[in-house]
Design a protein around this motif. Structure first.
Motif, mmCIF file in Angstrom:
data_model
loop_
_atom_site.group_PDB
_atom_site.id
_atom_site.type_symbol
_atom_site.label_atom_id
_atom_site.label_comp_id
_atom_site.label_asym_id
_atom_site.label_seq_id
_atom_site.Cartn_x
_atom_site.Cartn_y
_atom_site.Cartn_z
ATOM 1 N N ILE A 128 35.175 44.481 28.794
ATOM 2 C CA ILE A 128 34.898 43.972 30.134
ATOM 3 C C ILE A 128 35.011 42.457 30.148
ATOM 4 O O ILE A 128 35.560 41.853 31.087
ATOM 5 C CB ILE A 128 33.499 44.416 30.601
ATOM 6 N N THR A 129 34.472 41.807 29.118
ATOM 7 C CA THR A 129 34.540 40.356 29.042
ATOM 8 C C THR A 129 35.981 39.880 28.937
ATOM 9 O O THR A 129 36.382 38.920 29.613
ATOM 10 C CB THR A 129 33.732 39.845 27.837
ATOM 11 N N ILE A 130 36.784 40.562 28.104
ATOM 12 C CA ILE A 130 38.191 40.188 27.971
ATOM 13 C C ILE A 130 38.924 40.374 29.290
ATOM 14 O O ILE A 130 39.749 39.540 29.696
ATOM 15 C CB ILE A 130 38.850 41.021 26.854
ATOM 16 N N PHE A 131 38.621 41.461 29.993
ATOM 17 C CA PHE A 131 39.230 41.711 31.296
ATOM 18 C C PHE A 131 38.861 40.607 32.284
ATOM 19 O O PHE A 131 39.712 40.130 33.046
ATOM 20 C CB PHE A 131 38.764 43.071 31.818
ATOM 21 N N GLN A 132 37.591 40.186 32.263
ATOM 22 C CA GLN A 132 37.159 39.144 33.181
ATOM 23 C C GLN A 132 37.816 37.806 32.845
ATOM 24 O O GLN A 132 38.149 37.032 33.748
ATOM 25 C CB GLN A 132 35.627 39.018 33.141
ATOM 26 N N VAL A 133 37.987 37.521 31.571
ATOM 27 C CA VAL A 133 38.697 36.297 31.176
ATOM 28 C C VAL A 133 40.132 36.336 31.692
ATOM 29 O O VAL A 133 40.674 35.314 32.143
ATOM 30 C CB VAL A 133 38.665 36.129 29.642
ATOM 31 N N ALA A 134 40.755 37.503 31.634
ATOM 32 C CA ALA A 134 42.118 37.643 32.157
ATOM 33 C C ALA A 134 42.154 37.390 33.662
ATOM 34 O O ALA A 134 43.086 36.755 34.182
ATOM 35 C CB ALA A 134 42.662 39.035 31.836
ATOM 36 N N MET A 135 41.124 37.858 34.390
ATOM 37 C CA MET A 135 41.060 37.610 35.832
ATOM 38 C C MET A 135 40.900 36.128 36.133
ATOM 39 O O MET A 135 41.504 35.592 37.064
ATOM 40 C CB MET A 135 39.883 38.398 36.445
ATOM 41 N N TRP A 136 40.077 35.450 35.330
ATOM 42 C CA TRP A 136 39.927 34.003 35.493
ATOM 43 C C TRP A 136 41.232 33.279 35.182
ATOM 44 O O TRP A 136 41.625 32.342 35.879
ATOM 45 C CB TRP A 136 38.814 33.493 34.584
ATOM 46 N N GLY A 137 41.918 33.708 34.126
ATOM 47 C CA GLY A 137 43.195 33.096 33.788
ATOM 48 C C GLY A 137 44.224 33.279 34.885
ATOM 49 O O GLY A 137 44.978 32.360 35.205
ATOM 50 N N LEU A 138 44.235 34.463 35.498
ATOM 51 C CA LEU A 138 45.163 34.726 36.597
ATOM 52 C C LEU A 138 44.875 33.814 37.780
ATOM 53 O O LEU A 138 45.791 33.214 38.359
ATOM 54 C CB LEU A 138 45.064 36.196 37.008
ATOM 55 N N ALA A 139 43.601 33.690 38.146
ATOM 56 C CA ALA A 139 43.241 32.836 39.277
ATOM 57 C C ALA A 139 43.479 31.360 38.959
ATOM 58 O O ALA A 139 43.922 30.596 39.817
ATOM 59 C CB ALA A 139 41.774 33.059 39.652
ATOM 60 N N SER A 140 43.220 30.941 37.723
ATOM 61 C CA SER A 140 43.431 29.542 37.347
ATOM 62 C C SER A 140 44.910 29.185 37.368
ATOM 63 O O SER A 140 45.285 28.064 37.728
ATOM 64 C CB SER A 140 42.850 29.278 35.954
ATOM 65 N N ALA A 141 45.761 30.132 36.977
ATOM 66 C CA ALA A 141 47.202 29.875 36.974
ATOM 67 C C ALA A 141 47.745 29.649 38.373
ATOM 68 O O ALA A 141 48.782 29.000 38.547
ATOM 69 C CB ALA A 141 47.938 31.035 36.308
ATOM 70 N N THR A 142 47.052 30.188 39.377
ATOM 71 C CA THR A 142 47.508 30.035 40.762
ATOM 72 C C THR A 142 46.736 28.958 41.515
ATOM 73 O O THR A 142 46.941 28.792 42.719
ATOM 74 C CB THR A 142 47.349 31.361 41.512
ATOM 75 N N ALA A 143 45.857 28.237 40.825
ATOM 76 C CA ALA A 143 45.007 27.251 41.510
ATOM 77 C C ALA A 143 45.822 26.130 42.138
ATOM 78 O O ALA A 143 45.454 25.597 43.188
ATOM 79 C CB ALA A 143 43.982 26.674 40.529
ATOM 80 N N LEU A 144 46.947 25.753 41.505
ATOM 81 C CA LEU A 144 47.764 24.656 42.013
ATOM 82 C C LEU A 144 48.897 25.127 42.919
ATOM 83 O O LEU A 144 49.614 24.293 43.484
ATOM 84 C CB LEU A 144 48.347 23.855 40.839
#
Length: 409
Positions: A317-333
């Protein structure tokens, strides 16, 4: 009393029990001030890194082999050029020495000196200079080339003094800059991820403790399991709000006490929707993110019978959540990209992607749709997690609340 009112009352009772059992303990103070330990360790590590960097900067240098007249002009030109660089971007310190009979051999020998770190050496006529540099001294070599050009210009003008003097006028932006909005998006996404994962993970800890000491079985015998599930979720959400309120107050008050010079460094950083609205949206997305993640943790945590199983289930679950954060961070700009649209549509990455959108774009109406979409998935996730919770606690697919109430009547 109706069945709905009884369910709400039992839920609030469980919530109050979990809230009091968590907050009114000495260990909660350790949990509450845990970020201070992180900040302290970061400050120690940052201080050590700064000390090492400063030590390296003091030994770094670029060398110019030139005569006395060229040396005087070069030092003046170097002083002017360095005004264009910030303190973190300053080139290595310039050292001027007289050239010997063999300037190339003299320059190569400087790279072998143990007491200093030479990145580049320039010698020869300044209209066609020769520059020796180390593998990581490309930037220093470019600086020496610009310095040679500046010295030639000064010599042809007959003076090393500036030929013009500009009047600089400070203009205040009406809002945050484009780069500042991107930075705010990244900071907000990271903060939301960290506090959601940190606080939602506490649900699993309470679940493991009560499974080991059989308290969960006593609660299941006293009230419907739906009340136990919702009560635990609401009670730990109250703990999360207390944590968030405490540190939010600390950050706001500490920010007002910062020196003006420090505050001006972040003057271009800010959300596009404005701070008050951004605060409300951040809280809304924190609530939906917490409920999504907390329900998943609670539902799956009830399936684990030992602490080892619990840890093994928490890791994916933690790894999945990190992936979700990475996805959102990649689109932040780039909030208009197809990847950003996918991050907004996927329920578990939607809170992170939308808080980044609030920092980048001023429109409010997409957030109303996104919050409604996330609340729908909160209801779906909580419903599924509640059934998993019932199966995990009772170790069977026993009847729900309706049959329990019918048997009681």
């Amino acid at each position: 009393m109706s069945s709905l009112a009884r369910l709400i009352r039992q839920t609030l009772t469980i919530a109050r029990r979990d809230f009091v059992a968590t907050v009114f303990t000495p260990t909660f103070l350790i949990f509450l001030f845990a970020p201070m330990m992180f900040i302290g360790l970061s400050a120690v590590g940052g201080g050590a890194a700064a000390s090492i960097s400063k030590s390296g900067d003091e030994k770094a240098r670029v060398v110019l082999l030139a005569s006395d007249e060229q040396a005087r002009v070069a030092i003046a030109a170097d002083r002017q050029l360095r005004k264009m660089f910030s303190s973190l971007e300053q080139p290595a310190r310039l050292i001027v020495e007289k050239p010997g009979a063999n300037p190339e051999a003299q320059g190569r020998a400087m790279f072998e000196r143990k007491e200093s770190d030479t990145y580049a050496v320039m010698y020869g006529p300044l209209d066609k200079p020769q520059i020796l540099h180390s593998i990581n001294g490309t930037r220093s070599a470019s600086y020496l080339a610009a310095l040679a050009d500046q010295v030639l210009r000064a010599q042809r003008a007959g003076t090393a003094a500036p030929l013009s003097e500009a009047t600089k006028i400070v203009v205040t932006r009406p809002g945050a800059s484009a780069g500042g909005r991107g930075q705010a998006a990244f900071f907000a996404t990271t903060a939301l991820f960290m506090i959601s994962l940190l606080l939602a993970g506490q649900v699993v800890g309470t679940m493991a403790e009560e499974r080991s000491n059989k308290v969960i079985e006593i609660l299941a015998a006293a009230v419907p399991l739906e009340s136990v599930f919702f009560g635990k979720l609401v009670g730990m959400f109250g703990v999360a709000l207390l944590f968030l309120g405490f540190w939010g107050t600390v950050v706001v008050n500490v920010g007002s006490l910062l020196p003006t010079k420090f505050a001006t460094a972040f003057i271009d950083v800010g959300p596009a929707v404005g701070l008050p609205m951004f605060g409300l949206l951040f809280f809304a997305y924190f609530a939906t993110s917490y409920m999504l993640l907390g329900a998943v943790f609670l539902g799956l945590g009830a399936q684990a019978s030992t602490q080892r199983e619990l840890q093994m289930m928490s890791l994916p679950i933690t790894i999945f959540q990190v992936a979700m954060w990475g996805l959102a961070s990649a689109t932040a700009l780039d909030p208009d990209s197809w990847l950003a649209t996918a991050a907004v549509a996927f329920p578990f990455s939607s809170p992170f992607a939308m808080v980044a959108r609030a920092a980048n774009m001023p429109e409010i109406w997409p957030h109303l749709l996104a919050i409604g979409w996330q609340l729908l998935w909160v209801a779906i996730t909580v419903t599924i997690a509640a059934r998993l919770f019932r199966r995990g606690v009772l170790q069977s697919g026993s009847p729900g609340l309706r049959l329990r109430k019918r048997a009681a009547t």
